[in-house]
Design an enzyme around this catalytic site. Structure first.
Site, PDB file in Angstrom:
ATOM      1  N   SER A 179      -1.551  -3.013   2.743  1.00  0.00           N
ATOM      2  CA  SER A 179      -0.580  -2.158   2.069  1.00  0.00           C
ATOM      3  C   SER A 179      -1.263  -1.074   1.254  1.00  0.00           C
ATOM      4  O   SER A 179      -2.358  -1.259   0.747  1.00  0.00           O
ATOM      5  CB  SER A 179       0.311  -2.974   1.139  1.00  0.00           C
TER       6      SER A 179
ATOM      7  N   LYS B 162       2.892  -9.993   3.675  1.00  0.00           N
ATOM      8  CA  LYS B 162       3.030  -8.521   3.739  1.00  0.00           C
ATOM      9  C   LYS B 162       4.490  -8.142   3.962  1.00  0.00           C
ATOM     10  O   LYS B 162       5.003  -7.191   3.368  1.00  0.00           O
ATOM     11  CB  LYS B 162       2.157  -7.937   4.858  1.00  0.00           C
TER      12      LYS B 162
ATOM     13  N   GLU C 280       9.471  -4.231  -1.955  1.00  0.00           N
ATOM     14  CA  GLU C 280       9.392  -2.751  -2.038  1.00  0.00           C
ATOM     15  C   GLU C 280      10.786  -2.139  -1.832  1.00  0.00           C
ATOM     16  O   GLU C 280      11.201  -1.237  -2.574  1.00  0.00           O
ATOM     17  CB  GLU C 280       8.410  -2.272  -0.962  1.00  0.00           C
TER      18      GLU C 280
ATOM     19  N   HIS D 218       6.226  -8.476   0.759  1.00  0.00           N
ATOM     20  CA  HIS D 218       5.852  -7.311  -0.069  1.00  0.00           C
ATOM     21  C   HIS D 218       6.788  -6.147   0.236  1.00  0.00           C
ATOM     22  O   HIS D 218       7.300  -5.489  -0.661  1.00  0.00           O
ATOM     23  CB  HIS D 218       4.393  -6.926   0.205  1.00  0.00           C
ATOM     24  N   ASN D 219       7.020  -5.913   1.519  1.00  0.00           N
ATOM     25  CA  ASN D 219       7.885  -4.801   1.896  1.00  0.00           C
ATOM     26  C   ASN D 219       9.333  -5.046   1.488  1.00  0.00           C
ATOM     27  O   ASN D 219      10.027  -4.119   1.073  1.00  0.00           O
ATOM     28  CB  ASN D 219       7.789  -4.532   3.393  1.00  0.00           C
TER      29      ASN D 219
HETATM   30  C1  6PG Z   1       2.876  -0.350   2.633  1.00  0.00           C
HETATM   31  C2  6PG Z   1       4.271   0.037   3.096  1.00  0.00           C
HETATM   32  C3  6PG Z   1       4.318   0.347   4.545  1.00  0.00           C
HETATM   33  C4  6PG Z   1       5.720   0.642   5.082  1.00  0.00           C
HETATM   34  C5  6PG Z   1       6.378   1.833   4.488  1.00  0.00           C
HETATM   35  C6  6PG Z   1       7.651   2.313   5.181  1.00  0.00           C
HETATM   36  O1  6PG Z   1       2.778  -1.461   2.136  1.00  0.00           O
HETATM   37  O2  6PG Z   1       1.942   0.442   2.729  1.00  0.00           O
HETATM   38  O3  6PG Z   1       5.126  -1.019   2.864  1.00  0.00           O
HETATM   39  O4  6PG Z   1       3.820  -0.776   5.200  1.00  0.00           O
HETATM   40  O5  6PG Z   1       5.619   0.841   6.435  1.00  0.00           O
HETATM   41  O6  6PG Z   1       6.650   1.594   3.152  1.00  0.00           O
HETATM   42  O7  6PG Z   1       8.606   1.314   5.382  1.00  0.00           O
HETATM   43  P1  6PG Z   1      10.081   1.688   5.854  1.00  0.00           P
HETATM   44  O8  6PG Z   1       9.970   2.784   6.856  1.00  0.00           O
HETATM   45  O9  6PG Z   1      10.672   0.466   6.453  1.00  0.00           O
HETATM   46  O10 6PG Z   1      10.794   2.153   4.622  1.00  0.00           O
END
Ligand code: 6PG
Length: 476
Positions: free
Chosen positions: A128, A182, A189, A185-186
């Site tokens: 990430s 991971k 996010e 984590h998303n």
């Molecule tokens: C990271 C991010 C990455 C992710 C983007 C876009 O940890 O660097 O999580 O992996 O792909 O944030 O995600 P979306 O297109 O689903 O919003």
């Protein structure tokens, strides 16, 4: 000397990982399906370290010392399987294949299983931090066997982000554990970003603040408990002015949030695990609703809002209330996220150290934040904490902010500004702390219409009422 590690797939993430490895003194073999990207990497960045360009996979494999370590950085799904299928016949027992893309952990489990049968190691590693992180230090979440991690550790910990001298990289657990974490984590996010968006929306609609003024609010919040990368870049996006119109940039962007799928996976998986991740679910639903052009067009300006669309609030007091609502809702989202990690860890036997996950998210990754230290400390105090929300720090933080949080949710409902993240988080909190839930009534209904039985508060066993007869209770 032969290369120490290889990267195949040189789009921006793969290219930056390769450069990061080379800049840290590792000899890196590089390959891309179309040679142009490999050539461009060598031409532009060849001076940064020792790169060995390879025209095809056999050449890439031949350039490596043994056991070979090969990082695949291609699109998740079929492209990853295609590279693995081509690579496997070229490898020898003990070689290590690392998938650093955003794979679904179920795919990683399948691939790990298949390669293990061939005597190879397969490591699903979450990475990430976007482009910038890949180049200057990402947060790395590797799964796979302990032996493969031991071999990769010196390189991965060197290229990872560091916080207080400690690398943001740890062996998460076997097979798909790294990619699972991971994915979570998303999901977090997504929840974080939804809560930030709701805070912005409320400040804009309730107080009538401009985008620039709200940028200032976020900048200030970033010096307190909320300090994090996402709060910092929110101030940056909100203060951006559109070049062609002179309007705030955020007003010129189409209000339809896209998604590549990791947030949705998180919610799907959590449903199967039976863990309520309402913060993430509402975030995914809010993105879906924003993109539902047909229904939004049919309803906008047609469905009436509240008759009283103004709230009588004090500017500074409301800003502070929203800060509390944001922080409390965020704590709930993280609590739910860590519950899901624990449930999956139990189900798959991963033995994940939850505190260590908070620790490696403190730097490099998108959700990096000051308060992850608080999560680490909470699990240090009690590794078996049933919910982060019952840890003293979290309990006090929410106790301190809950009145403000309730006022914000009430105001949002009164003026008709959607705040699904804030309100779902508050409902979860109230549900969790309730002495008694109306689930008892649901059990009664299920027993009446389907003889599904119920349990009693005062006696062991399952019971059923003869609802259509004499309504006597029977042991079921
Ligand atoms: C990271 C991010 C990455 C992710 C983007 C876009 O940890 O660097 O999580 O992996 O792909 O944030 O995600 P979306 O297109 O689903 O919003």
């Amino acid at each position: 000397a032969p290369a120490q590690i290889a990267v195949t797939g040189l789009a921006v993430m793969g290219r930056n990982l390769a450069r990061n490895l080379a800049r840290n003194g590792f000899r890196v073999a590089v390959h891309n399906r179309s040679q142009a990207r490999t050539d461009a990497l060598i031409k532009e960045f060849g001076h940064e370290g020792e790169f060995t360009p390879a025209a095809d996979l056999p050449e890439l494999v031949a350039s490596l010392e043994q056991p070979r370590k090969i990082i695949i950085m291609v699109k998740a799904g079929e492209p990853t399987d295609a590279v693995i299928d081509e690579l496997v016949p070229l490898l020898d027992k003990g070689d290590i294949v690392v998938d650093a893309g955003n794979a679904h952990f179920a795919d990683t489990r399948r691939r790990e299983d298949a390669l293990r049968e061939k005597g190879l190691h397969f490591v699903g590693a979450g990475v990430s931090g976007g482009e910038e992180g890949a180049l200057n230090g990402p947060s790395i979440m590797p799964g796979g066997s302990p032996e493969s991690y031991a071999a990769l550790e010196p390189m991965l910990t060197k290229i990872a982000a560091h916080v207080n001298g400690e690398p943001c990289c740890v062996h998460v657990g076997p097979d798909g554990a790294g990619h699972f974490v991971k994915m979570l984590h998303n999901g977090i996010e997504y929840a974080d970003m939804q809560l930030i968006a709701e805070a912005y929306d409320l400040l804009r609609h309730v107080l009538g603040l401009s985008a620039t003024e709200i940028a200032g609010v976020f900048r200030e919040w970033n010096s307190g408990d909320l300090e994090s990368f996402l709060i910092e870049i929110t101030a940056e996006v909100l203060s951006q002015v559109d070049e062609s119109t002179g309007q705030p940039f955020v007003d010129m962007v189409l209000d339809q949030a896209e998604q590549k799928g990791t947030g949705r996976w998180t919610v799907q998986v959590a449903l199967d695990l039976g863990i309520p991740v309402s913060g993430m679910a509402e975030a995914v639903f809010a993105r879906s609703l924003s993109g539902d052009v047909v229904r939004r067009k049919a309803a906008a300006g047609v469905l009436p809002g509240p008759s009283e669309a103004k709230a009588d609030v004090d500017r500074d007091a409301f800003i502070d209330d929203v800060r509390h609502a944001l922080y409390s809702s965020k704590l709930v989202a993280y609590a739910q996220g860590f519950d899901a990690i624990r449930a999956a860890s139990d189900q798959y036997g991963w033995n994940i150290d939850l505190g260590a996950m908070a620790k490696i998210w403190r730097g490099g990754c998108i959700i990096r934040a000051r308060f992850l230290d608080r999560i680490k400390e909470a699990y240090d105090r009690d590794a078996n904490l049933p919910s982060l929300l019952v840890d003293d720090y979290f309990k006090d933080a929410v106790a301190n902010g809950q009145d403000a949080w309730r006022r914000v949710v009430a105001t949002a409902a009164t003026v008709g500004v959607p705040a699904p993240g804030f309100s779902a988080a508050l409902s979860y909190y109230d549900g969790l702390r309730a002495e008694r839930l109306p689930a008892a009534l649901i059990q009664g209904l299920r027993d009446l219409f389907g003889a599904h039985t119920y349990h009693r508060v005062d006696r062991e066993g399952a019971f059923h009422l003869d609802w259509s007869g004499d309504r006597k209770e029977q042991s079921a």
